[in-house]
Scaffold this active site. Structure first.
Site, PDB file in Angstrom:
ATOM      1  N   THR A 196       2.657   4.854   8.372  1.00 29.99           N
ATOM      2  CA  THR A 196       2.975   6.399   8.814  1.00 29.99           C
ATOM      3  C   THR A 196       1.290   7.156   8.891  1.00 29.99           C
ATOM      4  O   THR A 196       1.273   8.319   9.369  1.00 29.99           O
ATOM      5  CB  THR A 196       4.099   6.874   8.483  1.00 29.99           C
ATOM      6  OG1 THR A 196       5.443   5.994   9.181  1.00 29.99           O
ATOM      7  CG2 THR A 196       4.412   8.216   9.312  1.00 29.99           C
ATOM      8  N   TYR A 221       4.353  -4.767   1.091  1.00 25.87           N
ATOM      9  CA  TYR A 221       4.960  -4.911   3.153  1.00 25.87           C
ATOM     10  C   TYR A 221       4.943  -5.692   3.932  1.00 25.87           C
ATOM     11  O   TYR A 221       3.900  -7.103   4.240  1.00 25.87           O
ATOM     12  CB  TYR A 221       3.450  -4.170   2.834  1.00 25.87           C
ATOM     13  CG  TYR A 221       3.573  -3.180   3.990  1.00 25.87           C
ATOM     14  CD1 TYR A 221       4.006  -1.600   3.881  1.00 25.87           C
ATOM     15  CD2 TYR A 221       3.387  -3.689   5.484  1.00 25.87           C
ATOM     16  CE1 TYR A 221       4.136  -0.832   5.167  1.00 25.87           C
ATOM     17  CE2 TYR A 221       2.943  -2.422   6.256  1.00 25.87           C
ATOM     18  CZ  TYR A 221       3.777  -1.433   6.284  1.00 25.87           C
ATOM     19  OH  TYR A 221       3.337  -0.846   7.606  1.00 25.87           O
ATOM     20  N   LYS A 253       9.109  -4.767   0.771  1.00 18.70           N
ATOM     21  CA  LYS A 253       9.440  -3.737   2.234  1.00 18.70           C
ATOM     22  C   LYS A 253       9.453  -4.674   3.010  1.00 18.70           C
ATOM     23  O   LYS A 253       9.047  -5.671   3.144  1.00 18.70           O
ATOM     24  CB  LYS A 253       8.656  -3.328   1.765  1.00 18.70           C
ATOM     25  CG  LYS A 253       8.285  -2.001   3.158  1.00 18.70           C
ATOM     26  CD  LYS A 253       7.500  -0.482   3.662  1.00 18.70           C
ATOM     27  CE  LYS A 253       7.665  -0.231   4.981  1.00 18.70           C
ATOM     28  NZ  LYS A 253       7.281  -0.707   5.791  1.00 18.70           N
TER      29      LYS A 253
END
Lengths: 295, 295
Positions: free
Chosen positions: A46, A134, A162
């Site tokens: 993001t 990630y 994550k």
């Protein structure tokens, strides 16, 4: 500890030439620090890390750390296509005062498991900061097997993952399967905002949230209800967020939060081209979804 | 015209810090120019464009153009995650004397069709050079629909497409379906070396070849046989190439041609980390596959 609870992932506002706008970023970070999210994740997907130059990324992290002022831990995304780039960013993040690293195995040539392990080993060797794996195949184009996550957890500073939402929605099963092969203090968190309250109800350790980057108070309320196992309150807040989740799923959260940040007068930034701003025709739906989150 | 026939895609030799090695690149380019391939594609996926900085990419193109010396057209890969980066590289390629551009819609945040169209429109506006659409979902993570290819062909300088091998192997059907919606002089080429002779037998216009970057003479012989419709000669050469195609498919052509270029004493370069060099245990197989191509 850094990789648990609600981690808020703000956009990185940039001008038309892609240069970060430090005053706008500072404004976003201050809102998150004031709300008291558990951590701030800068330069995540993001935060547009993939679209920024290395020197811009260092500048963004320094701005965020300064704005957070030590009140909230800051996690720095250090993903890059080259291992040496990621390692250099990790060293900088440690020197600058970040609390942890988020490492995405960005890929162009599809990577093998050994290559991704080597990439993490290189970055882990560059600093003492804890590293969150990630795992987001939709952007990195690499899917971690449970065996590779367990192998990476053998690196002493790799302490969290994550995860993307499980295809069938079985958080309990996936978390139990992962925990079986991981150290007891390894943190398992999720991204994909619409599914994360359910992950927390099922005892996930963390929620890596795009929504929290713009609506930290409301997302914190929802996250707290879910972590406390309060299903009615969680459902009530999920209903309020549903119009926003629908927009995230239909248009991609990056495009949606850029449009909302503009409507909230927080920045004039647009996503980096080729990513297009949402069409004006969607503005009434965006406003309605934001209104549903107002007190 | 540039986008037809056999286009040879060499690696970009780099040192351990990822810096291009101009003398090594010049050596590779000279071999291709001497062999008389129809074009040289620098900074393709095999040329590692995704792992190089913009200034390194300009240097590589200038080295290649100088080495080719106008004897063979040079196509420059100008893919980048940001539209402005690709447009700037396109302007440089035109100024430097490239004959055409190869444009891959690299992606991180998944792109919509409108975003990819806008990306091509921006790059097409940056120079007058012909542009080949690079359709390779395994690296760019974007799949072109036939409708989008037709829409892009409405841009006057978008004159060719580089297609991945069709899943079912039906080249004739795919080419006919594409041609139905494309201008008559639009070039349809393929990559995925093992399948490309079959594509040429089925009247594809071009073969974008990794193998031709190292074995231009042998690949030219195979391509000429296939373009002439000589099925027995095509089959004979395909059999000679088969051990190499098996290695390409098992380990990725980028890793294989780096290893072979070292064994051929053309360069000491390794692929960019995190991509790992092939293990030494494969050397006998690599040597055998190369030996099968010797006269």
């Amino acid at each position: 500890m850094t990789m648990r609870g609600l981690s808020a992932f703000p956009i990185t506002p940039t001008d038309a030439a892609g240069r970060p706008l430090p005053a706008d970023l500072r404004r976003l970070i201050l809102r998150l620090a004031r709300a008291g999210v558990d951590s701030i994740g800068v330069l995540g997907s993001t935060g547009g890390y993939a679209y920024l130059e290395a020197d811009q990324r260092r500048e963004v992290l320094e701005t965020a750390l300064d704005a957070a002022g030590g009140r909230v831990p800051v996690i720095a995304g250090v993903g890059a296509l080259r291992s040496d780039t990621s390692a250099a960013l990790a060293r900088h993040a440690a020197d600058a005062g970040a609390t942890g690293l988020l490492l995405a195995p960005m890929s162009y040539t599809p990577l093998t498991e050994d290559e991704v392990f080597g990439h993490f080993e290189t970055v882990a060797g560059a600093s003492d900061l804890p590293i969150c794996i990630y795992n987001n195949p939709s952007t990195t184009h690499f899917t971690f097997s449970p065996a590779l996550i367990a192998r990476l957890a053998s690196l002493p500073t790799v302490t969290a993952v994550k995860m993307p939402l499980p295809a069938g929605g079985d958080f309990a099963g996936q978390i139990a399967a992962l925990r079986a092969d991981l150290p007891p203090d390894f943190a398992i968190g999720y991204s994909g905002d619409w599914g994360c309250p359910d992950a927390l109800l099922n005892h996930a350790d963390g929620w890596f949230s795009v929504a929290a980057g713009l609506w930290p108070d409301q997302t914190l309320t929802l996250a707290c209800a879910a972590r406390a196992g309060d299903r009615p309150e969680t459902a009530r807040w999920q209903a309020r967020f549903q119009p926003m989740w629908d927009l995230f799923q239909a248009h991609g959260s990056l495009r949606v939060v850029h449009a909302c940040a503009r409507l909230m007068d927080l920045t004039d930034a647009q996503p980096p081209r080729p990513i297009l701003p949402l069409p004006d025709a969607l503005t009434p739906r965006l406003r309605a979804a934001m209104h549903a989150l107002d007190d």
